[in-house]
Design a protein around this motif. Structure first.
Motif, short mmCIF file in Angstrom:
data_model
loop_
_atom_site.label_atom_id
_atom_site.label_comp_id
_atom_site.label_asym_id
_atom_site.label_seq_id
_atom_site.Cartn_x
_atom_site.Cartn_y
_atom_site.Cartn_z
N GLY A 70 0.90 -1.13 -0.15
CA GLY A 70 0.04 0.02 0.12
C GLY A 70 0.80 1.26 0.13
O GLY A 70 0.20 2.47 0.23
N VAL A 71 2.13 1.17 -0.36
CA VAL A 71 3.01 2.37 -0.32
C VAL A 71 3.07 2.90 -1.75
O VAL A 71 3.43 1.89 -2.61
N ALA A 72 3.06 4.21 -1.75
CA ALA A 72 3.17 4.87 -2.93
C ALA A 72 4.90 4.93 -3.41
O ALA A 72 5.32 5.84 -2.59
N VAL A 73 5.32 4.00 -3.80
CA VAL A 73 7.06 3.76 -4.11
C VAL A 73 7.37 3.96 -5.59
O VAL A 73 6.64 3.47 -6.53
N GLU A 74 8.48 4.45 -5.73
CA GLU A 74 9.38 4.18 -7.13
C GLU A 74 10.65 3.81 -6.77
O GLU A 74 11.10 4.01 -5.75
N GLY A 75 11.10 2.83 -7.83
CA GLY A 75 12.33 2.58 -7.45
C GLY A 75 13.63 3.28 -8.40
O GLY A 75 13.06 3.67 -9.59
N VAL A 76 14.46 3.43 -7.87
CA VAL A 76 15.46 4.09 -8.60
C VAL A 76 16.76 3.34 -8.54
O VAL A 76 17.14 2.64 -7.62
N ASP A 77 17.32 3.37 -9.73
CA ASP A 77 18.76 2.76 -9.89
C ASP A 77 19.53 3.16 -11.11
O ASP A 77 18.92 3.74 -11.92
N MET A 78 20.81 3.13 -10.94
CA MET A 78 21.69 3.70 -11.75
C MET A 78 22.05 2.48 -13.04
O MET A 78 22.68 3.06 -14.13
N VAL A 79 21.63 1.50 -13.14
CA VAL A 79 21.97 0.44 -14.17
C VAL A 79 20.65 0.33 -14.98
O VAL A 79 19.49 -0.05 -14.64
N PRO A 80 20.67 0.77 -16.17
CA PRO A 80 19.72 0.72 -17.25
C PRO A 80 19.06 -0.39 -17.36
O PRO A 80 17.88 -0.54 -17.58
N GLU A 81 19.88 -1.43 -17.46
CA GLU A 81 19.19 -3.03 -17.54
C GLU A 81 18.25 -3.15 -16.49
O GLU A 81 17.28 -3.93 -16.69
N PHE A 82 18.58 -2.84 -15.13
CA PHE A 82 17.75 -3.02 -14.20
C PHE A 82 16.38 -2.30 -14.24
O PHE A 82 15.19 -3.01 -13.90
N ILE A 83 16.49 -1.04 -14.45
CA ILE A 83 15.09 -0.29 -14.63
C ILE A 83 14.43 -0.88 -15.88
O ILE A 83 13.21 -1.01 -15.83
N GLU A 84 14.84 -1.21 -17.13
CA GLU A 84 14.30 -1.71 -17.99
C GLU A 84 13.72 -2.96 -17.73
O GLU A 84 12.34 -3.29 -17.96
N GLY A 85 14.17 -3.91 -17.09
CA GLY A 85 13.83 -5.25 -16.68
C GLY A 85 12.77 -5.05 -15.56
O GLY A 85 11.69 -5.62 -15.72
N ALA A 86 12.99 -4.04 -14.71
CA ALA A 86 11.81 -4.15 -13.67
C ALA A 86 10.47 -3.35 -14.32
O ALA A 86 9.39 -3.92 -13.85
N THR A 87 10.66 -2.37 -15.09
CA THR A 87 9.39 -1.84 -15.78
C THR A 87 8.84 -3.09 -16.65
O THR A 87 7.49 -2.89 -16.65
N GLU A 88 9.51 -3.81 -17.20
CA GLU A 88 8.70 -4.90 -17.98
C GLU A 88 8.16 -5.98 -17.06
O GLU A 88 6.94 -6.37 -17.30
N ARG A 89 8.61 -6.16 -16.14
CA ARG A 89 8.11 -7.17 -15.11
C ARG A 89 7.17 -6.51 -14.20
O ARG A 89 6.08 -7.40 -13.88
N PHE A 90 7.15 -5.34 -13.69
CA PHE A 90 6.12 -4.89 -12.95
C PHE A 90 5.62 -3.54 -13.67
O PHE A 90 6.10 -2.31 -13.02
N PRO A 91 4.92 -3.52 -14.67
CA PRO A 91 4.55 -2.47 -15.33
C PRO A 91 3.82 -1.70 -14.64
O PRO A 91 3.58 -0.31 -15.05
N ASP A 92 3.02 -1.84 -13.58
CA ASP A 92 2.25 -0.87 -12.60
C ASP A 92 3.03 -0.13 -11.67
O ASP A 92 2.36 0.38 -10.71
N VAL A 93 4.18 -0.53 -11.59
CA VAL A 93 5.15 0.34 -10.70
C VAL A 93 5.83 1.30 -11.52
O VAL A 93 6.47 1.02 -12.37
N THR A 94 6.34 2.56 -10.63
CA THR A 94 7.33 3.52 -11.28
C THR A 94 8.74 3.04 -10.91
O THR A 94 9.03 2.86 -9.83
N PHE A 95 9.42 3.04 -12.05
CA PHE A 95 10.92 2.96 -11.98
C PHE A 95 11.55 4.10 -12.73
O PHE A 95 11.08 4.32 -13.83
#
Length: 205
Positions: A70-95
């Motif tokens: 229930g937390v309004a959270v976004e993920g931040v990371d400096m590795v583009p591949e992590f951000i791309e993969g996370a966005t694909e796996r969890f499209p309803d979460v902001t990265f």
């Protein structure tokens, strides 16, 4: 890795870029994490009032887990591949692509910051500035949960990806207090076949 902080950061980023797929496959699931870690982060999530950032989110599994609580959270990371993969796996979460040294949040805007093993590769003399950045973005009484490798001495070791550091709890605690935090709880654990674990729940003063 000692020397220019920007060079050290670039090395960490490139090492993780080259192993992002492998890392995600092995460690990119909450189910692969230890039950005490899941319990601790779930408990921390219930304490947050306001938005949060998962700083150094990696594959994004903890970000998803926090959002599910229930937390309004976004993920931040400096590795583009992590951000791309996370966005694909969890499209309803902001990265978002970014660095923990300069989080994309205004002063006092957040209720929580998760830094789960996010500073383990950072040279120790650079860690206080990052803790100060966490304090900057948190509102008074905002909640920080930081996870790290715990040891009797502040010293480097050969991590599978790139050099990491053991932190004694008293030294991490002191650094947090200097950065403007009140330490609320300390957790340590050593699982069979694993390095010693430390986690500190701290509250912005």
């Amino acid at each position: 890795m000692r020397g220019d902080p920007a060079t050290a950061t670039a090395e960490v980023r490139e090492r993780y870029r080259s192993r992002a797929a492998e890392y995600t496959e092995l460690l990119g699931s909450v189910d692969a994490m230890a039950a005490p870690d899941r319990d601790l982060i779930a408990h921390w999530a219930t304490m947050i009032e306001g938005p949060a950032i998962d700083a150094g989110c990696g594959p994004g599994h903890w970000t998803r887990f926090i959002a599910d609580h229930g937390v309004a959270v976004e993920g931040v990371d400096m590795v583009p591949e992590f951000i791309e993969g996370a966005t694909e796996r969890f499209p309803d979460v902001t990265f978002r692509l970014g660095r923990i040294e300069s989080l994309p949040a205004d002063d006092g805007a957040l209720g929580g910051v998760l830094a789960w093993y996010s500073v383990i590769h950072t040279e120790p003399e650079q860690v206080p500035a990052i803790l100060g950045e966490f304090a900057r973005v948190l509102r008074p009484r905002g909640e920080l949960l930081i996870g790290f490798f715990e040891g009797p001495r502040l010293e480097p070791f050969d991590h599978a990806v790139v050099t990491a550091y053991f932190w004694p709890v008293p030294e991490m605690r002191s650094a947090l207090e200097v950065a403007g935090f009140e330490v609320v709880a300390v957790h340590t654990r050593t699982d069979p076949g694993r390095r010693p674990y430390g986690a500190i729940l701290a509250r912005r003063r």
